[in-house]
Design a protein around this motif. Structure first.
Motif, PDB file in Angstrom:
ATOM      1  N   ALA A 140       0.832  -1.205   0.000  1.00 17.89           N
ATOM      2  CA  ALA A 140       0.000   0.000   0.000  1.00 17.89           C
ATOM      3  C   ALA A 140       0.864   1.251   0.000  1.00 17.89           C
ATOM      4  CB  ALA A 140      -0.922  -0.004   1.220  1.00 17.89           C
ATOM      5  N   LEU A 141       1.948   1.213   0.769  1.00 19.56           N
ATOM      6  CA  LEU A 141       2.856   2.361   0.813  1.00 19.56           C
ATOM      7  C   LEU A 141       3.425   2.634  -0.574  1.00 19.56           C
ATOM      8  CD1 LEU A 141       4.275   4.288   2.865  1.00 19.56           C
ATOM      9  CD2 LEU A 141       6.214   2.756   2.695  1.00 19.56           C
TER      10      LEU A 141
ATOM     11  N   VAL B 158       4.490   5.773  -5.167  1.00 18.63           N
ATOM     12  CA  VAL B 158       5.035   5.743  -6.535  1.00 18.63           C
ATOM     13  C   VAL B 158       4.040   5.212  -7.554  1.00 18.63           C
ATOM     14  CG1 VAL B 158       7.458   5.640  -5.889  1.00 18.63           C
ATOM     15  CG2 VAL B 158       6.173   3.534  -6.078  1.00 18.63           C
ATOM     16  N   GLY B 159       2.811   4.951  -7.142  1.00 19.51           N
ATOM     17  CA  GLY B 159       1.818   4.494  -8.106  1.00 19.51           C
ATOM     18  C   GLY B 159       1.821   2.987  -8.235  1.00 19.51           C
ATOM     19  N   PRO B 160       0.776   2.431  -8.853  1.00 16.77           N
ATOM     20  CA  PRO B 160       0.636   0.975  -8.874  1.00 16.77           C
ATOM     21  C   PRO B 160       1.700   0.268  -9.700  1.00 16.77           C
ATOM     22  CG  PRO B 160      -1.013   1.997 -10.260  1.00 16.77           C
ATOM     23  CD  PRO B 160      -0.335   3.111  -9.527  1.00 16.77           C
TER      24      PRO B 160
ATOM     25  N   PRO C  79     -13.343  12.963   2.439  1.00 19.67           N
ATOM     26  CA  PRO C  79     -12.985  14.381   2.323  1.00 19.67           C
ATOM     27  C   PRO C  79     -11.490  14.543   2.089  1.00 19.67           C
ATOM     28  CG  PRO C  79     -13.483  13.790   4.589  1.00 19.67           C
ATOM     29  CD  PRO C  79     -13.907  12.640   3.753  1.00 19.67           C
ATOM     30  N   ARG C  80     -11.138  15.608   1.386  1.00 16.25           N
ATOM     31  CA  ARG C  80      -9.720  15.810   1.056  1.00 16.25           C
ATOM     32  C   ARG C  80      -8.989  16.485   2.205  1.00 16.25           C
ATOM     33  NH1 ARG C  80     -10.012  17.282  -4.370  1.00 16.25           N
ATOM     34  NH2 ARG C  80      -8.395  18.844  -4.199  1.00 16.25           N
ATOM     35  N   THR C  81      -8.934  15.797   3.299  1.00 20.44           N
ATOM     36  CA  THR C  81      -8.258  16.311   4.482  1.00 20.44           C
ATOM     37  C   THR C  81      -7.177  15.316   4.871  1.00 20.44           C
ATOM     38  OG1 THR C  81      -9.794  15.130   5.876  1.00 20.44           O
ATOM     39  CG2 THR C  81     -10.356  17.409   5.371  1.00 20.44           C
ATOM     40  N   PRO C  82      -6.268  15.729   5.747  1.00 20.91           N
ATOM     41  CA  PRO C  82      -5.281  14.758   6.229  1.00 20.91           C
ATOM     42  C   PRO C  82      -5.944  13.527   6.847  1.00 20.91           C
ATOM     43  CG  PRO C  82      -4.615  16.952   6.836  1.00 20.91           C
ATOM     44  CD  PRO C  82      -5.982  17.085   6.231  1.00 20.91           C
ATOM     45  N   ALA C  83      -7.074  13.747   7.527  1.00 18.40           N
ATOM     46  CA  ALA C  83      -7.761  12.605   8.115  1.00 18.40           C
ATOM     47  C   ALA C  83      -8.228  11.644   7.034  1.00 18.40           C
ATOM     48  CB  ALA C  83      -8.951  13.086   8.941  1.00 18.40           C
ATOM     49  N   GLY C  84      -8.752  12.198   5.950  1.00 13.75           N
ATOM     50  CA  GLY C  84      -9.207  11.360   4.843  1.00 13.75           C
ATOM     51  C   GLY C  84      -8.063  10.554   4.259  1.00 13.75           C
ATOM     52  N   LEU C  85      -6.911  11.207   4.108  1.00 14.78           N
ATOM     53  CA  LEU C  85      -5.742  10.523   3.564  1.00 14.78           C
ATOM     54  C   LEU C  85      -5.278   9.420   4.512  1.00 14.78           C
ATOM     55  CD1 LEU C  85      -3.582  10.390   1.344  1.00 14.78           C
ATOM     56  CD2 LEU C  85      -2.244  12.010   2.682  1.00 14.78           C
ATOM     57  N   ALA C  86      -5.311   9.733   5.806  1.00 16.74           N
ATOM     58  CA  ALA C  86      -4.855   8.742   6.789  1.00 16.74           C
ATOM     59  C   ALA C  86      -5.768   7.524   6.777  1.00 16.74           C
ATOM     60  CB  ALA C  86      -4.827   9.365   8.186  1.00 16.74           C
ATOM     61  N   VAL C  87      -7.078   7.757   6.715  1.00 18.01           N
ATOM     62  CA  VAL C  87      -8.012   6.634   6.683  1.00 18.01           C
ATOM     63  C   VAL C  87      -7.791   5.813   5.418  1.00 18.01           C
ATOM     64  CG1 VAL C  87     -10.453   6.022   6.495  1.00 18.01           C
ATOM     65  CG2 VAL C  87      -9.731   7.755   8.134  1.00 18.01           C
ATOM     66  N   THR C  88      -7.607   6.515   4.294  1.00 13.88           N
ATOM     67  CA  THR C  88      -7.340   5.812   3.029  1.00 13.88           C
ATOM     68  C   THR C  88      -6.124   4.914   3.158  1.00 13.88           C
ATOM     69  OG1 THR C  88      -8.191   7.714   1.852  1.00 13.88           O
ATOM     70  CG2 THR C  88      -6.894   6.148   0.586  1.00 13.88           C
ATOM     71  N   ALA C  89      -5.039   5.471   3.679  1.00 13.41           N
ATOM     72  CA  ALA C  89      -3.801   4.705   3.785  1.00 13.41           C
ATOM     73  C   ALA C  89      -3.995   3.516   4.716  1.00 13.41           C
ATOM     74  CB  ALA C  89      -2.677   5.600   4.299  1.00 13.41           C
ATOM     75  N   PHE C  90      -4.667   3.769   5.843  1.00 10.72           N
ATOM     76  CA  PHE C  90      -4.849   2.707   6.830  1.00 10.72           C
ATOM     77  C   PHE C  90      -5.663   1.557   6.249  1.00 10.72           C
ATOM     78  CE2 PHE C  90      -7.198   0.664  10.252  1.00 10.72           C
ATOM     79  CZ  PHE C  90      -6.161   0.323  11.110  1.00 10.72           C
TER      80      PHE C  90
ATOM     81  N   LEU D 218      -1.220   1.434  10.368  1.00  6.00           N
ATOM     82  CA  LEU D 218      -0.762   2.567  11.178  1.00  6.00           C
ATOM     83  C   LEU D 218       0.522   3.159  10.606  1.00  6.00           C
ATOM     84  CD1 LEU D 218      -1.364   1.266  14.819  1.00  6.00           C
ATOM     85  CD2 LEU D 218      -2.632   3.013  13.571  1.00  6.00           C
ATOM     86  N   ILE D 219       1.469   2.276  10.276  1.00  4.61           N
ATOM     87  CA  ILE D 219       2.756   2.781   9.805  1.00  4.61           C
ATOM     88  C   ILE D 219       2.620   3.428   8.429  1.00  4.61           C
ATOM     89  CG2 ILE D 219       5.015   1.987   8.984  1.00  4.61           C
ATOM     90  CD1 ILE D 219       5.130   0.254  11.470  1.00  4.61           C
ATOM     91  N   THR D 220       1.810   2.801   7.553  1.00  4.86           N
ATOM     92  CA  THR D 220       1.586   3.403   6.236  1.00  4.86           C
ATOM     93  C   THR D 220       0.954   4.779   6.381  1.00  4.86           C
ATOM     94  OG1 THR D 220       1.245   1.177   5.365  1.00  4.86           O
ATOM     95  CG2 THR D 220       0.542   3.005   3.989  1.00  4.86           C
ATOM     96  N   ALA D 221      -0.068   4.881   7.242  1.00  7.46           N
ATOM     97  CA  ALA D 221      -0.760   6.157   7.409  1.00  7.46           C
ATOM     98  C   ALA D 221       0.196   7.220   7.952  1.00  7.46           C
ATOM     99  CB  ALA D 221      -1.951   5.977   8.351  1.00  7.46           C
ATOM    100  N   MET D 222       0.989   6.846   8.954  1.00  3.18           N
ATOM    101  CA  MET D 222       1.904   7.833   9.533  1.00  3.18           C
ATOM    102  C   MET D 222       2.929   8.302   8.502  1.00  3.18           C
ATOM    103  SD  MET D 222       0.959   8.504  12.515  1.00  3.18           S
ATOM    104  CE  MET D 222       2.325   9.590  12.892  1.00  3.18           C
ATOM    105  N   THR D 223       3.493   7.349   7.764  1.00  5.60           N
ATOM    106  CA  THR D 223       4.526   7.714   6.788  1.00  5.60           C
ATOM    107  C   THR D 223       3.951   8.617   5.711  1.00  5.60           C
ATOM    108  OG1 THR D 223       5.461   5.529   7.157  1.00  5.60           O
ATOM    109  CG2 THR D 223       6.313   6.756   5.293  1.00  5.60           C
ATOM    110  N   VAL D 224       2.807   8.198   5.151  1.00  5.67           N
ATOM    111  CA  VAL D 224       2.245   8.973   4.049  1.00  5.67           C
ATOM    112  C   VAL D 224       1.801  10.349   4.528  1.00  5.67           C
ATOM    113  CG1 VAL D 224       0.337   9.041   2.426  1.00  5.67           C
ATOM    114  CG2 VAL D 224       1.612   6.947   2.717  1.00  5.67           C
ATOM    115  N   LEU D 225       1.253  10.422   5.746  1.00  4.30           N
ATOM    116  CA  LEU D 225       0.829  11.724   6.270  1.00  4.30           C
ATOM    117  C   LEU D 225       2.008  12.662   6.403  1.00  4.30           C
ATOM    118  CD1 LEU D 225      -1.801  11.689   9.112  1.00  4.30           C
ATOM    119  CD2 LEU D 225      -1.863  12.750   6.870  1.00  4.30           C
ATOM    120  N   THR D 226       3.118  12.157   6.954  1.00  2.99           N
ATOM    121  CA  THR D 226       4.289  13.020   7.127  1.00  2.99           C
ATOM    122  C   THR D 226       4.806  13.497   5.779  1.00  2.99           C
ATOM    123  OG1 THR D 226       4.841  11.527   8.911  1.00  2.99           O
ATOM    124  CG2 THR D 226       6.459  13.212   8.372  1.00  2.99           C
TER     125      THR D 226
END
Lengths: 256, 238
Positions: free
Chosen positions: B78-79, B84-86, B139-150, B200-208
């Motif tokens: 997922a990361l 870098v895309g699929p 929603p296009r918020t950091p929370a939305g991105l984090a949920v997506t990644a998770f 969790l780790i994917t979400a944290m990394t991508v958010l940062t």
């Protein structure tokens, strides 16, 4: 960062195996593994033959047996899985040490144990006698797409940076009173992981641009210069091991 | 740090099934190389290498699930898909698996096709499909991105693990009979837990990364930057 770039598993030494070009060793290792996997599991003697081959190569390459055994612990999870199989397997059952076990499961466990161990030992021998840089050159000479060798080159190049950076950040956390144990270390790891990634990326980008400005085109110079490519003699010398293995496998297939 | 394998090693799955999946993996990799070439520019080349190195490194860090026995490591599909895309992402995971098989013996060389199918193709594809869908809905918020990644990381881990169950049913070393359901349950359960850690780790990394260098996140490129509101600690228990 001039010094201290340890190779992952490389054993610096000078032996006939070390001197072989990497593409030859990769091809031989893959062919040997395929022969092992193709062997029917009932042919117990064949696996003894493969083990003799592995020991012979290890002796020629001067790799210590203790090191090989310690590193081969990597397959432990699947060994545990193998030990569960005789009890889970369906079909005909037999008595072993007073326990009712499945015959099929017993063979399956042996299959995983023997083929897995031989495969691990073969890769470890390759790793012990080939530097990671040579490995990439070998893959490139074996016509691996350049996109893949490029990713692999950068991966191996950045790995050391990442691991070193992670170790420094861990020490920093420890010295500030963090207690990394059990699941709780995940939080510390997760909060630091993004920073680690960014730091490594920005360093990696500079390295990449520096390489570009020095004429990097996506391939290692050894490859496009065509230097030190394998000779026919070297191919023949390295093919002895897979050839013997293929012979054993063919005999085993005919006999069972 | 003890390095334990989680990839399929030689002898677990029989030869013909391994060969079929090797062909599938080879075809998929050829497609990825073809598509990936169009994407790989001066910015993506070092990024792809770093993502591969990162996946390689996090796969070495095992975290215990229960203090006794079971431990797992991250997969990273997922990361890779997010950053870098699929296409290039699947290649990154495949490169990691190939190097691990060649020099560590982590995953048998003859089983490489199976491992690439599970981790590089199924894992990355499941993650990317979810990422595309969720980024559109949330929603296009950091929370939305984090949920997506998770969520995408969690699902990709379980999907990859179920790929192994399917392959085992097709050509496992031992016919488990009805126990295959038990195997599926055990594997899915373990990987659900691993998936939470991975998420969790994917979400944290991508958010940062998205916070400081949004230009580096492939999944966000087409859709504009994430709104730069203060970042809540989504995905990381505080």
């Amino acid at each position: 960062m001039g010094a201290g770039h340890t190779q992952l598993l490389y054993h610096c030494s000078d032996s006939p195996v070390h001197r072989l070009p990497p593409e030859v060793k990769i091809a031989a290792m893959v062919a040997f593994t395929l022969a092992v996997v193709a062997t029917p599991r009932e042919a117990l003697w064949a696996f003894g033959g493969y083990a003799v081959l592995v020991v012979a190569v290890a002796a020629v390459a001067r790799v210590r047996p203790g090191w090989l055994l310690r590193r081969s612990l990597i397959e432990l999870p699947f060994v545990l899985f193998a030990f569960a199989l005789p009890f889970l397997g369906a079909g005909e059952r037999t008595e072993l040490l007073g326990l009712s076990v499945s015959v099929d499961g017993l063979y399956g466990a042996w299959n995983i144990l023997a083929k897995g161990t031989l495969g691990v030992l073969a890769s470890l021998l390759l790793a012990a006698t080939t530097t990671t840089r040579d490995l990439i050159i070998g893959l490139d000479r074996l016509r691996c797409p350049q996109l893949l060798t490029q990713i692999a080159t950068f991966m191996l190049r950045y790995l050391e940076v990442l691991v070193g950076e992670a170790r420094r950040m861990r020490v920093a956390r420890l010295s500030r009173g963090d207690d990394p144990r059990f699941v709780w270390q995940l939080r510390g790891f997760a909060t630091g992981v993004g920073a680690l990634f960014l730091r490594a990326y920005e360093r990696g980008e500079r390295v990449y641009l520096a390489m570009l400005s020095r004429g990097y085109t996506g391939r290692m110079p050894q490859v496009w210069q065509g230097a030190e490519a394998a000779t026919v003699g070297q191919w023949l010398a390295a093919s002895t091991v897979p050839a013997v293995a293929a012979g054993v496998a063919a005999t085993a297939l005919v006999l069972t | 740090m003890e390095n334990l394998a989680m990839h399929i090693s030689n002898g677990i799955i029989n030869g013909p099934v391994a060969a079929i999946f090797a062909v599938i993996a080879l075809a998929a990799m050829a497609l990825c190389v073809q598509r990936g070439r169009q994407h790989l520019d001066d910015r993506l080349a070092p990024m792809a290498g770093l993502v591969a190195a990162f996946i390689f490194a996090v796969q070495m860090i095992n975290f215990p699930i229960f203090t006794a026995g079971v431990s797992g490591h991250l997969l990273g599909g997922a990361l890779a898909a997010l950053l870098v895309g699929p296409w290039v992402g699947a290649l990154c995971v495949a490169v990691v698996l190939t190097v691990q098989a060649l020099v560590f013996g982590d995953g048998g060389v003859a089983m490489l096709g199976l491992n690439i199918t599970n981790l590089a193709i199924v894992g990355t594809a499941a993650a990317y499909l979810l990422i595309v869908a969720l980024l559109r809905v949330l929603p296009r918020t950091p929370a939305g991105l984090a949920v997506t990644a998770f969520v995408s990381a969690l699902v990709s881990v379980v999907a990859a693990a179920l790929g192994f169950v399917l392959q085992y049913q097709l050509g496992g070393a031992v016919d488990l009979g009805d126990n295959i359901a038990g195997l599926a349950g055990t594997i899915a359960g373990t990987h659900l837990l691993i998936g939470i850690g991975e998420g969790l780790i994917t979400a944290m990394t991508v958010l940062t990364v998205a916070k400081t260098r949004p230009d580096l996140v492939y999944a966000l490129r087409a859709r504009g930057p994430v709104a730069s509101t203060p970042i809540p600690a989504v995905g990381g228990a505080r």
